[in-house]
Design an enzyme around this catalytic site. Structure first.
Site, mmCIF file in Angstrom:
data_model
loop_
_atom_site.group_PDB
_atom_site.id
_atom_site.type_symbol
_atom_site.label_atom_id
_atom_site.label_comp_id
_atom_site.label_asym_id
_atom_site.label_seq_id
_atom_site.Cartn_x
_atom_site.Cartn_y
_atom_site.Cartn_z
ATOM 1 N N SER A 43 55.981 36.840 41.537
ATOM 2 C CA SER A 43 57.211 37.525 42.551
ATOM 3 C C SER A 43 58.070 36.303 42.822
ATOM 4 O O SER A 43 57.734 35.134 42.594
ATOM 5 C CB SER A 43 56.192 37.672 43.918
ATOM 6 O OG SER A 43 57.149 37.674 45.008
ATOM 7 N N TYR A 49 50.806 35.056 50.480
ATOM 8 C CA TYR A 49 51.308 35.428 49.200
ATOM 9 C C TYR A 49 51.860 34.496 48.236
ATOM 10 O O TYR A 49 51.641 34.457 47.036
ATOM 11 C CB TYR A 49 52.444 36.379 49.752
ATOM 12 C CG TYR A 49 52.955 37.456 48.622
ATOM 13 C CD1 TYR A 49 52.064 38.329 47.946
ATOM 14 C CD2 TYR A 49 54.315 37.573 48.321
ATOM 15 C CE1 TYR A 49 52.578 39.138 46.871
ATOM 16 C CE2 TYR A 49 54.555 38.512 47.313
ATOM 17 C CZ TYR A 49 53.727 39.232 46.731
ATOM 18 O OH TYR A 49 54.051 40.083 45.839
HETATM 19 N N1 NAD Z 1 56.814 45.912 45.403
HETATM 20 C C1 NAD Z 1 57.259 44.913 45.445
HETATM 21 O O1 NAD Z 1 58.451 44.613 46.104
HETATM 22 C C2 NAD Z 1 56.656 43.591 44.952
HETATM 23 C C3 NAD Z 1 57.599 42.482 44.650
HETATM 24 C C4 NAD Z 1 57.264 41.286 43.875
HETATM 25 C C5 NAD Z 1 56.030 41.496 43.423
HETATM 26 N N2 NAD Z 1 55.265 42.432 43.484
HETATM 27 C C6 NAD Z 1 53.961 42.525 42.900
HETATM 28 O O2 NAD Z 1 53.933 43.571 41.814
HETATM 29 C C7 NAD Z 1 52.565 43.877 41.635
HETATM 30 C C8 NAD Z 1 52.248 45.387 41.971
HETATM 31 O O3 NAD Z 1 52.743 45.638 43.209
HETATM 32 P P1 NAD Z 1 53.150 47.072 43.867
HETATM 33 O O4 NAD Z 1 54.242 46.933 44.718
HETATM 34 O O5 NAD Z 1 52.986 48.158 42.481
HETATM 35 O O6 NAD Z 1 52.031 47.525 44.576
HETATM 36 P P2 NAD Z 1 51.193 49.005 45.090
HETATM 37 O O7 NAD Z 1 50.486 48.690 46.284
HETATM 38 O O8 NAD Z 1 52.167 49.862 44.916
HETATM 39 O O9 NAD Z 1 50.219 49.237 43.833
HETATM 40 C C9 NAD Z 1 49.195 48.385 43.521
HETATM 41 C C10 NAD Z 1 48.105 49.072 42.879
HETATM 42 O O10 NAD Z 1 46.612 48.531 43.077
HETATM 43 C C11 NAD Z 1 45.859 49.116 43.423
HETATM 44 N N3 NAD Z 1 44.572 48.564 44.002
HETATM 45 C C12 NAD Z 1 44.464 48.186 45.026
HETATM 46 N N4 NAD Z 1 43.494 47.609 45.260
HETATM 47 C C13 NAD Z 1 42.562 47.385 44.077
HETATM 48 C C14 NAD Z 1 41.505 47.020 43.656
HETATM 49 N N5 NAD Z 1 40.559 46.016 44.430
HETATM 50 N N6 NAD Z 1 40.836 47.503 42.653
HETATM 51 C C15 NAD Z 1 42.037 48.015 41.642
HETATM 52 N N7 NAD Z 1 43.019 48.608 41.948
HETATM 53 C C16 NAD Z 1 43.518 48.359 43.227
HETATM 54 C C17 NAD Z 1 46.451 50.317 44.336
HETATM 55 O O11 NAD Z 1 45.482 51.508 44.227
HETATM 56 C C18 NAD Z 1 47.636 50.629 43.502
HETATM 57 O O12 NAD Z 1 47.584 51.638 42.724
HETATM 58 C C19 NAD Z 1 51.534 43.075 42.595
HETATM 59 O O13 NAD Z 1 51.146 41.908 42.070
HETATM 60 C C20 NAD Z 1 52.782 42.612 43.659
HETATM 61 O O14 NAD Z 1 52.484 41.285 44.297
HETATM 62 C C21 NAD Z 1 55.699 43.721 43.992
#
Ligand code: NAD
Length: 236
Positions: free
Chosen positions: A124, A147
């Site tokens: 991130s 985070y």
């Molecule tokens: N969305 C953002 O703005 C953003 C920004 C920077 C980094 N990220 C990173 O991108 C990645 C994905 O983020 P996102 O926004 O798609 O998140 P999200 O919450 O939309 O999706 C996460 C997925 O992980 C699954 N999950 C949760 N707990 C779980 C578990 N114990 N076992 C298996 N699956 C599990 C959920 O069901 C979901 O489908 C993360 O690493 C996040 O830190 C996201």
């Protein structure tokens, strides 16, 4: 192109993960969607035995594993509390759920992955930069203290891994998104956009091509890299 590449996507039902699954399929790869909410491969990434079983099952079915994407994002209900209000157990649990599964996924992946295969882990902007807390002003929210600790750890572990397995022709990279639009508080969206060089949040589908590229043979000489997909956030 990801023609016939077998790629396991942890978190494939998420905001970013589902776009990754679609993009892999569009590029003729085989995406295995592994998620606690998946109908295909339902798995909790904190369950080490389930991870072991999953890799074995996928290998037995497809005879190879070409890529692993770590995009699951478990977090506690109080994720987002301000620093003073984070119980130690909550910090510990988030590190346990978000950072610690990476070791088992890596160890199990390496049992089956061969030359030409690769890992893509998710960092991130906050694994690289300090926070600009002014973007949360007027929103009542903030950015979780654990985070940057978790994401910084994942990014540098990925460099370790790249170095450790490079001699086998296996690669390891990170993709580090900036904020992705997901109907957040409009004040946050305005503040974030104002601070961002491209003047907006990312669209979830803008992350997927970066992941597919790093998984592809076109990235055959790229390893240990952290690809910022952040609209220039980390450039200023
Ligand atoms: N969305 C953002 O703005 C953003 C920004 C920077 C980094 N990220 C990173 O991108 C990645 C994905 O983020 P996102 O926004 O798609 O998140 P999200 O919450 O939309 O999706 C996460 C997925 O992980 C699954 N999950 C949760 N707990 C779980 C578990 N114990 N076992 C298996 N699956 C599990 C959920 O069901 C979901 O489908 C993360 O690493 C996040 O830190 C996201």
């Amino acid at each position: 192109m990801l023609q016939d590449k077998v790629i396991i996507v942890f978190g494939g039902c998420g905001l970013i993960g589902k776009e990754i699954v679609k993009d892999i399929q569009k590029k003729h790869g085989i995406a295995i969607n592994v998620d606690i909410n998946s109908e295909e491969y339902k798995l909790d990434i904190t369950d080490n035995n389930a991870i072991k079983e999953l890799f074995k099952t996928v290998y037995e079915k497809y005879g190879k594993i070409d890529g692993v994407v770590n995009c699951a994002y478990p977090r506690t209900k109080d994720w987002g509390n301000k620093l003073e209000d984070v119980p130690f157990e909550s910090w510990q649990k988030n590190v346990d759920m978000q950072l610690n599964p990476v070791i088992t996924i890596t160890q199990e992946g390496l049992k089956y992955m061969k030359e030409g295969s690769s890992f893509v882990n998710f960092g991130s902007i906050y694994g690289v930069c300090g926070n600009d807390f002014t973007i949360y002003e007027g929103t009542g929210g903030t950015s979780p203290a654990a985070y940057p600790a978790i994401k910084g750890g994942i990014i540098n572990f990925t460099r370790y891994l790249a170095s450790y397995v490079g001699h086998k022709g296996i690669r390891a990279n990170c993709v580090s998104p900036g904020g992705v639009f997901d109907n957040q508080n409009p004040i946050f969206v305005k503040n974030y956009s104002h601070r961002s060089p491209l003047k907006r949040l990312a669209k979830a589908e803008e992350m997927a091509p970066a992941v597919s590229f790093l998984l592809s043979d076109e990235a055959s000489y790229i390893t240990g890299h952290n690809l910022m997909v952040d609209g220039g956030w980390s450039a200023i």
